[in-house]
Design a protein around this motif. Structure first.
Motif, mmCIF file in Angstrom:
data_model
loop_
_atom_site.group_PDB
_atom_site.id
_atom_site.type_symbol
_atom_site.label_atom_id
_atom_site.label_comp_id
_atom_site.label_asym_id
_atom_site.label_seq_id
_atom_site.Cartn_x
_atom_site.Cartn_y
_atom_site.Cartn_z
ATOM 1 N N THR A 32 0.934 -1.218 -0.105
ATOM 2 C CA THR A 32 0.043 -0.090 -0.026
ATOM 3 C C THR A 32 0.726 1.291 -0.057
ATOM 4 N N ARG A 52 -10.321 2.475 0.948
ATOM 5 C CA ARG A 52 -11.196 1.261 0.515
ATOM 6 C C ARG A 52 -12.402 1.364 -0.618
ATOM 7 N N SER A 53 -12.695 2.708 -0.687
ATOM 8 C CA SER A 53 -13.741 3.068 -1.667
ATOM 9 C C SER A 53 -13.683 4.481 -2.192
ATOM 10 N N GLY A 194 -11.591 0.234 -4.249
ATOM 11 C CA GLY A 194 -10.679 1.150 -3.756
ATOM 12 C C GLY A 194 -10.729 2.395 -4.393
ATOM 13 N N THR A 218 -9.450 -0.375 8.665
ATOM 14 C CA THR A 218 -10.753 -0.564 7.957
ATOM 15 C C THR A 218 -10.828 0.481 6.877
ATOM 16 N N ASP A 219 -10.358 1.614 7.015
ATOM 17 C CA ASP A 219 -10.412 2.605 5.887
ATOM 18 C C ASP A 219 -9.478 2.487 4.831
ATOM 19 N N LEU A 221 -6.587 1.036 2.001
ATOM 20 C CA LEU A 221 -6.651 -0.130 0.837
ATOM 21 C C LEU A 221 -5.701 -1.215 1.325
ATOM 22 N N PRO A 222 -6.123 -2.513 1.289
ATOM 23 C CA PRO A 222 -5.227 -3.671 1.541
ATOM 24 C C PRO A 222 -4.110 -3.761 0.353
ATOM 25 N N ASN A 225 -5.258 -5.465 -2.783
ATOM 26 C CA ASN A 225 -5.567 -4.501 -3.813
ATOM 27 C C ASN A 225 -4.626 -3.669 -4.253
ATOM 28 N N SER A 226 -3.823 -3.234 -3.473
ATOM 29 C CA SER A 226 -2.690 -2.120 -3.845
ATOM 30 C C SER A 226 -1.825 -2.654 -4.713
#
Length: 351
Positions: A32, A52-53, A194, A218-219, A221-222, A225-226
């Motif tokens: 990340t 995350r979004s 994300g 929790t906010d 991006l993991p 996904n990164s």
């Protein structure tokens, strides 16, 4: 059937994600940070945070702006639906404005109307990869949050102040107070979900950084996904070159008929997000014709604010017209030569 949308995921992206899984590093961590660091360089911004979004990204942008609750937020009628829902969920008032027929972009006049109605912030959706008249919008005097999910790679070449200064390349994402890059499935750059929230200027980054450092895990991006987004950005120039090549071929084919695509950015370079066709006939006829030739065609603005509000949306005549008449054809780097040939033939013979 040639699908309308397809994420450009190749071996490099797969290997990066697999490495995270093998190393059991799937939460927010080193990858990340690598994505954030590369994003700052790629977009020429002072700071960024991976979230995350897009809705979470918007929440942090409003925090950094210290926007009072119930403030008016100006949105394009052709903006993605998540913007309208997020603005309402966060306790603000959406103010929907119309677009220009030839570009699908908000205009200075429509934004001025939104300001008269109480707009305090503009969320600037750069629809279908095109850049609006940024300097005119900046002169309106209220903060701008750019959504460049469809315009990554677009830029303008700005002349120097005088003959002694060279021109400057100004990229999408560097015009607003903050900018958002959606990383969802159908965005130009995808992480499977994300968003990047970026601050072009140092002063804005100092404020945003404080909120980012306080963000719960929790906010953020993991890594999983990164890793995907990182490789997508690294490969972006090559992929965009292919998209530009296909766009030129498709545009040439379309010119033989009575339909048209959107006007592209003048004195600059537009990004490519699919191939939109503004129809001079019914969408159903075109969809049926393309389907018989093995090509899936969708409405370009099927998941936008105008599609959701429809009859409950006052005014916005141009956006409503474009919603009904604009089709999007497949255009992505993984299209093979035979598929490209098929699409060109269909575009040149549309009913």
């Amino acid at each position: 059937m040639i699908q309308t949308y397809s994420s450009t995921i190749r071996r490099k992206e797969m290997d990066a994600v697999l490495t995270c899984m093998v190393d059991e590093k799937i939460g927010p961590g080193e990858m990340t940070q690598r994505l954030v660091s590369f994003s700052r360089e790629f977009f020429s911004v002072d700071g960024a945070v991976a979230l995350r979004s897009p809705a979470i990204a918007l929440k942090y942008a409003f925090k950094a702006l210290d926007l009072p609750k119930e403030s008016g937020v100006i949105l394009s009628a052709l903006a993605p639906l998540w913007q309208f829902q997020a603005v309402e969920d966060l306790g603000y008032t959406p103010l929907i404005v119309d677009v220009a027929l030839d570009t699908g972009l908000v205009t200075e006049e429509s934004l001025e109307q939104g300001i008269r109605q109480g707009g305090r912030v503009i969320i600037l959706s750069e629809t279908m990869g095109n850049l609006p008249d940024i300097s005119a919008i900046q002169s309106l005097g209220i903060p701008v949050i750019e959504d460049i999910s469809q315009s990554v790679g677009a830029f303008r070449e700005l002349p120097g102040k005088d003959e002694t200064e060279t021109s400057v390349i100004k990229k999408a994402g560097t015009y607003g107070t903050f900018s958002i890059v959606g990383l969802e499935e159908k965005d130009i750059v995808t992480a499977g979900g994300g968003a990047l929230l970026m601050a072009p200027g140092r002063r804005e980054w100092i404020i945003l950084k404080r909120f980012a450092e306080e963000a719960p895990g929790t906010d953020i991006l993991p890594d999983l996904n990164s890793a995907l987004a990182y490789i997508q950005l690294k490969e972006f120039v090559k992929n965009e070159s292919r998209r530009q090549e296909l766009f030129s071929a498709f545009q040439k084919a379309l010119m033989t008929g009575r339909h048209k695509t959107f006007m592209r950015t003048q004195s600059g370079e537009s990004a490519v997000y699919g191939f939109p066709v503004v129809l001079d006939s019914g969408f159903k006829d075109v969809k049926s014709y393309a389907s018989r030739k093995g090509i899936e065609v969708q409405q370009a603005f099927s998941n936008t604010i105008v599609s959701f509000l429809d009859e409950n949306l006052d005014g916005c005549i141009n956006a409503k017209s474009l919603f009904l008449r604009t089709a999007v054809f497949p255009l992505y780097p993984r299209l093979g030569n035979s598929q490209v040939t098929s699409i060109i033939k269909v575009l040149g013979t549309l009913p």
